[in-house]
Design an enzyme around this catalytic site. Sequence first.
Site, PDB file in Angstrom:
ATOM      1  N   TYR A   1       0.820  -1.218   0.000  1.00  0.00           N
ATOM      2  CA  TYR A   1       0.000   0.000   0.000  1.00  0.00           C
ATOM      3  C   TYR A   1       0.846   1.257   0.000  1.00  0.00           C
ATOM      4  O   TYR A   1       2.067   1.198   0.161  1.00  0.00           O
ATOM      5  CB  TYR A   1      -0.930  -0.012   1.221  1.00  0.00           C
ATOM      6  CG  TYR A   1      -0.239   0.339   2.531  1.00  0.00           C
ATOM      7  CD1 TYR A   1       0.609  -0.569   3.157  1.00  0.00           C
ATOM      8  CD2 TYR A   1      -0.412   1.581   3.134  1.00  0.00           C
ATOM      9  CE1 TYR A   1       1.257  -0.240   4.352  1.00  0.00           C
ATOM     10  CE2 TYR A   1       0.221   1.908   4.324  1.00  0.00           C
ATOM     11  CZ  TYR A   1       1.056   1.001   4.932  1.00  0.00           C
ATOM     12  OH  TYR A   1       1.696   1.317   6.102  1.00  0.00           O
TER      13      TYR A   1
ATOM     14  N   LYS B   1       6.495  -2.017   1.691  1.00  0.00           N
ATOM     15  CA  LYS B   1       5.354  -1.390   2.378  1.00  0.00           C
ATOM     16  C   LYS B   1       4.174  -2.362   2.345  1.00  0.00           C
ATOM     17  O   LYS B   1       3.182  -2.176   1.637  1.00  0.00           O
ATOM     18  CB  LYS B   1       5.007  -0.033   1.763  1.00  0.00           C
ATOM     19  CG  LYS B   1       4.296   0.892   2.746  1.00  0.00           C
ATOM     20  CD  LYS B   1       4.364   2.326   2.309  1.00  0.00           C
ATOM     21  CE  LYS B   1       3.446   3.241   3.108  1.00  0.00           C
ATOM     22  NZ  LYS B   1       3.605   3.206   4.557  1.00  0.00           N
TER      23      LYS B   1
ATOM     24  N   GLU C   1      13.089   2.307  13.477  1.00  0.00           N
ATOM     25  CA  GLU C   1      12.147   3.353  13.041  1.00  0.00           C
ATOM     26  C   GLU C   1      10.909   3.313  13.928  1.00  0.00           C
ATOM     27  O   GLU C   1      10.760   2.423  14.772  1.00  0.00           O
ATOM     28  CB  GLU C   1      11.766   3.165  11.572  1.00  0.00           C
ATOM     29  CG  GLU C   1      11.016   1.875  11.296  1.00  0.00           C
ATOM     30  CD  GLU C   1      10.574   1.712   9.840  1.00  0.00           C
ATOM     31  OE1 GLU C   1      10.488   2.708   9.108  1.00  0.00           O
ATOM     32  OE2 GLU C   1      10.302   0.559   9.458  1.00  0.00           O
TER      33      GLU C   1
ATOM     34  N   LEU D   1      11.467   1.144   6.479  1.00  0.00           N
ATOM     35  CA  LEU D   1      10.836   1.620   5.251  1.00  0.00           C
ATOM     36  C   LEU D   1      11.597   2.871   4.801  1.00  0.00           C
ATOM     37  O   LEU D   1      11.872   3.761   5.619  1.00  0.00           O
ATOM     38  CB  LEU D   1       9.369   1.972   5.488  1.00  0.00           C
ATOM     39  CG  LEU D   1       8.662   2.426   4.212  1.00  0.00           C
ATOM     40  CD1 LEU D   1       8.386   1.229   3.301  1.00  0.00           C
ATOM     41  CD2 LEU D   1       7.363   3.146   4.533  1.00  0.00           C
TER      42      LEU D   1
HETATM   43  N1  DCS Z   1       8.099   3.744   8.472  1.00  0.00           N
HETATM   44  C1  DCS Z   1       6.929   3.063   8.537  1.00  0.00           C
HETATM   45  C2  DCS Z   1       6.912   1.727   9.182  1.00  0.00           C
HETATM   46  C3  DCS Z   1       5.760   3.637   7.995  1.00  0.00           C
HETATM   47  O1  DCS Z   1       4.607   2.964   8.048  1.00  0.00           O
HETATM   48  C4  DCS Z   1       5.825   4.934   7.410  1.00  0.00           C
HETATM   49  C5  DCS Z   1       4.625   5.600   6.798  1.00  0.00           C
HETATM   50  C6  DCS Z   1       7.071   5.597   7.382  1.00  0.00           C
HETATM   51  C7  DCS Z   1       8.189   4.953   7.918  1.00  0.00           C
HETATM   52  C8  DCS Z   1       7.222   6.945   6.752  1.00  0.00           C
HETATM   53  O2  DCS Z   1       7.108   6.865   5.366  1.00  0.00           O
HETATM   54  P1  DCS Z   1       6.552   8.047   4.474  1.00  0.00           P
HETATM   55  O3  DCS Z   1       7.407   9.226   4.777  1.00  0.00           O
HETATM   56  O4  DCS Z   1       6.754   7.572   3.089  1.00  0.00           O
HETATM   57  O5  DCS Z   1       5.142   8.269   4.845  1.00  0.00           O
HETATM   58  N2  DCS Z   1       3.359   5.124   7.118  1.00  0.00           N
HETATM   59  C9  DCS Z   1       2.195   5.590   6.420  1.00  0.00           C
HETATM   60  C10 DCS Z   1       0.980   5.040   7.055  1.00  0.00           C
HETATM   61  O6  DCS Z   1       0.795   3.879   7.249  1.00  0.00           O
HETATM   62  N3  DCS Z   1       0.181   6.053   7.359  1.00  0.00           N
HETATM   63  O7  DCS Z   1       0.713   7.253   7.040  1.00  0.00           O
HETATM   64  C11 DCS Z   1       1.991   7.071   6.482  1.00  0.00           C
END
Ligand code: DCS
Length: 284
Positions: free
Chosen positions: A32, A146, A178, A202
């Site tokens: 996703y 993701k 993270e 990620l």
């Molecule tokens: N790490 C994880 C595990 C994440 O799920 C996300 C974003 C990030 C880092 C940050 O990545 P982006 O900068 O590309 O958003 N998670 C998305 C989510 O599940 N909801 O909002 C952002």
Amino acid sequence: MKFAILNSQIIERSEARVDVEDRGYQFGDGVYEVIRVYNGRMFTANEHLNRFVKSSASIGITLPYTIEQLTQLLEELKEKNNLQLGTIYLQITRGVAPRNHPFPTEEIVPTLVAYTKEVGRPVESLATGVTTILTEDIRWLRCDIKSLNLLANLLAKQKAAEEGCFEAIQHRGQDVTEGSSSNIFIVKNGTVMTHQSDNLILKGITKDVILDLCLKNNIRVQERTFTLDELAQADEVFLASTTAEVMPIIEIDGKKAGDGQPGPVTRKLQELFVQEIERQCGNL
Ligand code: DCS
């Protein structure tokens, strides 16, 4: 009336239905993206869609759409839903097949779903900062995908929520990886540090925008693993994600992060990040 994308069609959201034997529903067999919309325009859309293609490919789902087609579909959805400030959620699963672990041998069509949500900017938290907890990172070794399988992330986030905190900072032993849904940064003596983009995290789109802003603005930056001790000794700590932007962290497990207030480098990066949003999407 709100609309959603189901495969290549834009239909009424309440009409969007997926089969109970969709492999996304049964196995989390899919990937996703969450894309930010400001002023009716997508922020870093290409970066998100490229990651979407990469995540799909890494689990053997060939997208039956080009990036141009996906962009076109999302643009149309955003217009139909009159989305000004919010997010677009996009996911693809391997498709519908009788439940069986191996990938189906017959050709199946991947299920593409997208819908929009109105979400404001977290202006208050951006100003004051947020609190966090620490938790062991119990996820698998392909956190660069993701994936829809978010159970470990949910357990971490739930633990944070139960403590009244915004985020859980995950670590593998001594090494900080993270957040449950964000990337984590520290600042020490003016140098910004964040975990390198390998299989343990990620590769955040927001993270990459921040790294780029550091380079362009002569802010020293290192992509490397840092430890729990370095986190505790940091001058400043912040997290980054599509929805949280550049979010100051003021507390970790009930102790002050840095001096317990959003720090000057974090503030500077927030300012630069807003400028980048405005460059791409117009004034906020
Ligand atoms: N790490 C994880 C595990 C994440 O799920 C996300 C974003 C990030 C880092 C940050 O990545 P982006 O900068 O590309 O958003 N998670 C998305 C989510 O599940 N909801 O909002 C952002």
